[in-house]
Write a protein that holds these residues in place. Sequence first.
Motif, short mmCIF file in Angstrom:
data_model
loop_
_atom_site.label_atom_id
_atom_site.label_comp_id
_atom_site.label_asym_id
_atom_site.label_seq_id
_atom_site.Cartn_x
_atom_site.Cartn_y
_atom_site.Cartn_z
N ASP A 18 0.78 -1.43 0.45
CA ASP A 18 -0.01 0.07 0.10
C ASP A 18 1.12 1.51 0.18
O ASP A 18 -0.28 2.43 -0.19
CB ASP A 18 -1.12 0.24 1.29
CG ASP A 18 -1.65 -0.82 0.75
OD1 ASP A 18 -1.99 -1.67 -0.01
OD2 ASP A 18 -2.21 -1.74 2.05
N CYS A 19 2.15 0.68 0.17
CA CYS A 19 2.71 2.01 0.83
C CYS A 19 4.69 2.08 0.19
O CYS A 19 5.15 0.36 0.46
CB CYS A 19 2.28 2.69 1.90
SG CYS A 19 3.28 1.79 3.50
N LEU A 20 5.33 2.80 -0.04
CA LEU A 20 7.04 2.77 0.28
C LEU A 20 7.43 1.95 0.93
O LEU A 20 8.32 1.27 1.25
CB LEU A 20 7.99 3.94 -0.31
CG LEU A 20 8.52 4.00 -0.16
CD1 LEU A 20 8.88 3.70 -2.04
CD2 LEU A 20 9.73 5.75 -0.36
N GLU A 21 6.20 1.97 2.26
CA GLU A 21 7.80 1.45 3.04
C GLU A 21 7.16 -0.25 2.97
O GLU A 21 7.61 -1.15 3.25
CB GLU A 21 6.78 2.26 4.45
CG GLU A 21 6.89 2.49 4.81
CD GLU A 21 6.93 4.62 4.11
OE1 GLU A 21 5.55 3.79 3.53
OE2 GLU A 21 7.22 5.39 4.12
N ASP A 22 6.40 -0.65 2.38
CA ASP A 22 5.54 -2.32 2.29
C ASP A 22 6.83 -2.80 1.22
O ASP A 22 6.96 -3.98 1.70
CB ASP A 22 4.45 -2.23 1.38
CG ASP A 22 2.94 -1.58 2.52
OD1 ASP A 22 3.35 -1.39 4.03
OD2 ASP A 22 1.85 -1.79 2.90
N MET A 23 6.82 -1.84 0.71
CA MET A 23 8.27 -2.71 -0.77
C MET A 23 9.38 -2.37 -0.14
O MET A 23 10.43 -3.49 0.07
CB MET A 23 8.08 -1.60 -1.82
CG MET A 23 9.28 -1.89 -2.54
SD MET A 23 9.17 -3.37 -3.60
CE MET A 23 7.68 -2.88 -4.44
N GLU A 24 10.36 -1.19 1.29
CA GLU A 24 10.69 -1.52 1.61
C GLU A 24 10.98 -2.47 3.10
O GLU A 24 12.33 -3.22 2.71
CB GLU A 24 11.07 -0.41 2.77
CG GLU A 24 12.39 0.39 3.31
CD GLU A 24 12.61 1.08 4.30
OE1 GLU A 24 13.22 0.99 5.06
OE2 GLU A 24 12.39 2.67 3.38
N ILE A 25 9.59 -3.14 3.56
CA ILE A 25 9.96 -4.60 4.07
C ILE A 25 9.77 -5.68 3.44
O ILE A 25 10.22 -6.42 4.16
CB ILE A 25 8.86 -4.31 5.02
CG1 ILE A 25 8.70 -2.82 6.03
CG2 ILE A 25 8.47 -5.16 5.89
CD1 ILE A 25 6.84 -2.93 6.87
N LEU A 26 9.15 -5.84 2.64
CA LEU A 26 9.07 -6.59 1.10
C LEU A 26 10.97 -6.78 1.30
O LEU A 26 11.25 -8.40 1.27
CB LEU A 26 8.80 -6.33 -0.18
CG LEU A 26 8.03 -7.81 -1.16
CD1 LEU A 26 7.95 -8.38 -0.14
CD2 LEU A 26 7.66 -7.21 -1.56
N VAL A 27 11.44 -6.01 0.74
CA VAL A 27 13.11 -6.12 0.34
C VAL A 27 13.75 -6.50 0.97
O VAL A 27 14.51 -7.30 1.05
CB VAL A 27 13.08 -4.91 -0.31
CG1 VAL A 27 14.97 -4.84 -0.94
CG2 VAL A 27 12.69 -4.41 -1.92
N GLU A 28 13.79 -5.68 2.84
CA GLU A 28 14.50 -6.02 3.28
C GLU A 28 14.39 -7.65 3.59
O GLU A 28 14.82 -8.28 4.09
CB GLU A 28 13.72 -5.57 4.38
CG GLU A 28 14.63 -4.18 4.72
CD GLU A 28 14.73 -2.94 5.68
OE1 GLU A 28 13.18 -3.28 6.12
OE2 GLU A 28 14.95 -1.92 5.51
N GLU A 29 12.86 -7.94 3.68
CA GLU A 29 12.79 -9.49 4.21
C GLU A 29 13.25 -10.97 3.02
O GLU A 29 14.22 -11.50 3.43
CB GLU A 29 11.50 -10.20 3.99
CG GLU A 29 10.63 -8.97 5.93
CD GLU A 29 9.19 -9.33 5.50
OE1 GLU A 29 8.67 -9.59 4.79
OE2 GLU A 29 8.91 -9.36 6.44
N SER A 30 13.46 -10.30 2.17
CA SER A 30 13.62 -10.86 0.71
C SER A 30 15.80 -10.79 0.84
O SER A 30 16.39 -12.10 0.80
CB SER A 30 13.63 -10.13 -0.83
OG SER A 30 12.12 -10.07 -0.85
N ILE A 31 15.68 -10.24 1.27
CA ILE A 31 17.62 -9.46 1.28
C ILE A 31 17.58 -11.09 2.72
O ILE A 31 18.76 -11.24 2.35
CB ILE A 31 18.12 -8.12 1.86
CG1 ILE A 31 17.87 -7.62 0.38
CG2 ILE A 31 19.66 -8.41 2.27
CD1 ILE A 31 18.48 -6.16 0.40
#
Length: 192
Positions: free
Chosen positions: A40-53
Amino acid sequence: MEFIYNRAKLQLLSINDVGPLYAIIEKHPDIWTYLIAKMDCLEDMEILVEESIEKYKRGVDIPFTVIDQTTNEVVGTTRLYNISNDCKTTELGHTWYSPSVQRTSVNTECKYMTLRYAFEELGMLRVQIKTDARNERSQRAIERLGAVKEGVMRNERLLPNGYVRDAVVYSIISSDWSSVKERLENKLMCYR
């Protein structure tokens, strides 16, 4: 880790990809219709990328950013995930692309590179691909790869929006790989 074909380049997902990836979703929110994470927001993408890393560091996922080499722009993501080196199995997915590269060679090139790596470098016995049962376009694309439809997992997961999805499950096993590889290489020759 980086893989390059004619038009598509796969490079390991990094925190620097958050902005460009979210910009695609912000402009084309329908891309996210069948995907499994909240966005829903930029922070959601940040969380997704951090979890993926983090999953990459643990050796269970290999997340890629997809770059269109004709424009040198980030155009999507894909990954190998749930990697089991003991069982020699993995899943291929979390794949989405900007409309600018949909129905081009990019997806075929990405599938070719990731499947070749899974079977020829990692020695996988099975690569599984799942998609939302409502996503008929994705099902047709998976079938064009030569993957075998195994069935439907009912109530496979609860999505962030509260929808309980069914998932269609496909697989490519090591004995299928040579024919799938040939099929993909023939398709890629048509793009040249």
